[in-house]
Design a protein around this motif. Structure first.
Motif, short mmCIF file in Angstrom:
data_model
loop_
_atom_site.label_atom_id
_atom_site.label_comp_id
_atom_site.label_asym_id
_atom_site.label_seq_id
_atom_site.Cartn_x
_atom_site.Cartn_y
_atom_site.Cartn_z
N LEU A 121 26.89 37.47 -25.98
CA LEU A 121 26.53 36.68 -27.15
C LEU A 121 26.23 35.25 -26.70
O LEU A 121 27.05 34.63 -26.02
N VAL A 122 25.06 34.76 -27.06
CA VAL A 122 24.72 33.36 -26.81
C VAL A 122 24.69 32.65 -28.15
O VAL A 122 24.00 33.07 -29.08
N VAL A 123 25.47 31.59 -28.26
CA VAL A 123 25.57 30.85 -29.51
C VAL A 123 24.93 29.48 -29.33
O VAL A 123 25.26 28.75 -28.39
N ILE A 124 24.01 29.16 -30.22
CA ILE A 124 23.40 27.83 -30.20
C ILE A 124 24.19 26.99 -31.20
O ILE A 124 24.14 27.24 -32.41
N LEU A 131 30.87 35.37 -24.38
CA LEU A 131 30.07 34.42 -25.16
C LEU A 131 29.79 33.15 -24.37
O LEU A 131 30.60 32.73 -23.56
N GLU A 132 28.61 32.59 -24.60
CA GLU A 132 28.27 31.29 -24.03
C GLU A 132 27.75 30.42 -25.15
O GLU A 132 27.13 30.91 -26.10
N THR A 150 21.48 41.02 -25.15
CA THR A 150 22.08 39.75 -25.56
C THR A 150 21.88 39.56 -27.06
O THR A 150 20.83 39.89 -27.60
N ALA A 151 22.93 39.06 -27.71
CA ALA A 151 22.84 38.67 -29.12
C ALA A 151 22.70 37.15 -29.17
O ALA A 151 23.31 36.44 -28.37
N LEU A 152 21.89 36.67 -30.11
CA LEU A 152 21.70 35.23 -30.25
C LEU A 152 22.10 34.81 -31.67
O LEU A 152 21.58 35.35 -32.64
N CYS A 188 16.15 40.32 -28.20
CA CYS A 188 17.62 40.31 -28.31
C CYS A 188 18.04 41.36 -29.35
O CYS A 188 17.39 41.50 -30.38
N PHE A 189 19.14 42.08 -29.06
CA PHE A 189 19.52 43.15 -29.99
C PHE A 189 20.00 42.60 -31.33
O PHE A 189 20.04 43.31 -32.33
#
Lengths: 112, 246
Positions: free
Chosen positions: B77-80, B100-101, B138-140, B162-163
């Motif tokens: 999971l990539v979190v902005i 997560l990042e 990757t989830a965004l 991204c899924f």
């Protein structure tokens, strides 16, 4: 992102096996191909063994690794793959066993 | 195992691409099948199932026994946005098995003090994603509320397939976002994939509850993801029932 997030290369059995191969070592790969009941490691898990008996990974919670490593020495020597089956520890039937009560089938093959 | 198969498999795993090692347990021969490779017959059906479920196992096909060892990349999971929601989401996602990042160029938000033990990038998404591209495992989740920060990443998430792509904001906010993404060159079909307002509808109110809703929606998206590998975009058939919609 850095490799370590994706693959823990220092502990990844298949990466280690490839490294050994590049160093010219003889290698065996053991894979859990079937489980019944409670088994400590899922189907697909690997234990990799070199000709000196060094090993990484696991196919159980440590109950049967010794027997697999011993068998792997034969497999490295002969090149012939073997299927090993382990069940509940039982002094009359099994030298080693799974104390958790499960059963597993492990495929042991030589790399190359 | 064939040394070439091992090298190929490890290369696929390092590149975060799905691959299956197919071993004939009768004669020991093996080969690598990549996602999208066409394999005919019963074996092909079993391989397609293994790509969807990620489960390894033996299969009888064409009078032989094959072992399929499925190697799917770890979903992440990539979190902005290094915001209050992300502070709750980080430990939950880690526990759920989605490392997560967080990316946020606002250095006042992206501090190790606010995010202990979290991979944190105090940089613009443009810079981080150039180095470390998104992919279909990757989830965004874009949760800054700031178009300057969110928009580029959302477009990148759609382009990388991204899924899961989710964006924080009301319907009104999202309507404006849609116009901006169209201007950036995203197609209407791509934009329709964005989950906005973000998160499963569980009536989440607090930042931590919204984090639960985002994580649940991420898991749901992963378990029901569509594989673009096959021409006929097969829906995952092993989707577990979800009984938490309140």
């Amino acid at each position: 992102m850095s490799d370590s997030i994706y693959l823990d290369e220092a502990r990844d059995p298949l990466i280690i096996a490839e490294g050994w191969m590049k160093e010219g070592k003889d290698v065996a790969i053991a894979t859990v191909v079937e489980t019944w009941g409670s088994a400590p490691r899922p189907v697909g898990s690997h234990l990799v063994i070199d000709a000196d008996g060094n090993f990484h990974g696991s196919v159980s919670g440590g109950c049967v690794e010794g027997a697999v490593v011993t068998e792997a020495m034969d497999v490295i020597g002969s090149g012939k793959a073997r299927m090993m089956e382990f069940g509940v520890a039982d002094e009359t039937a099994w030298q080693v066993g799974l104390s958790c009560g499960g059963r597993i089938k492990v495929y042991v093959e030589r790399l190359g | 195992m064939d040394p070439y198969a091992l090298k190929t498999l490890n290369a696929e795993r390092r590149a975060r691409r799905a691959a299956i090692l197919v071993t004939d347990l009768g004669d020991g021969r093996d080969r690598i099948v990549r996602e999208g490779d066409q394999v005919a017959g019963e074996l092909g059906t079993a391989i397609a199932r293994a790509f969807r479920s990620g489960n390894s196992g033996s299969v009888e096909a064409e009078g032989r026994t094959f072992f399929l060892n499925a190697h799917l990349p770890q979903p992440r999971l990539v979190v902005i946005g290094a915001v209050h929601i992300s502070q709750a989401l980080a430990p939950m996602a880690r526990i759920a098995g989605y490392p997560l990042e967080i990316i946020d160029p606002r250095t006042a938000f992206a501090t190790p003090d606010r995010f202990p033990d979290v991979v944190l990038h105090a940089e613009w998404p443009e810079d981080v994603l150039k180095r470390q591209p998104l992919d279909s495992y990757t989830a965004l989740a874009a949760v800054t509320h700031d178009p300057k920060i969110d928009d580029f990443a959302l477009k990148a998430g759609l382009d990388a397939n991204c899924f899961y792509v989710g964006a924080l904001g009301s319907r009104k906010t999202h309507a404006k976002r849609v116009e901006r993404l169209l201007a950036l060159g995203a197609s209407a079909e791509q934009i329709a994939r964005i989950h906005a307002p973000i998160g499963l509808d569980i009536g989440a109110a607090s930042p931590a509850e919204i984090a639960v809703a985002i994580l649940a929606q991420t898991i749901s998206a992963f378990r029901s993801r569509v594989l673009d590998a096959s021409a006929s975009r097969v829906q995952v058939d092993a989707r577990p029932s979800v009984g938490v919609v309140a």
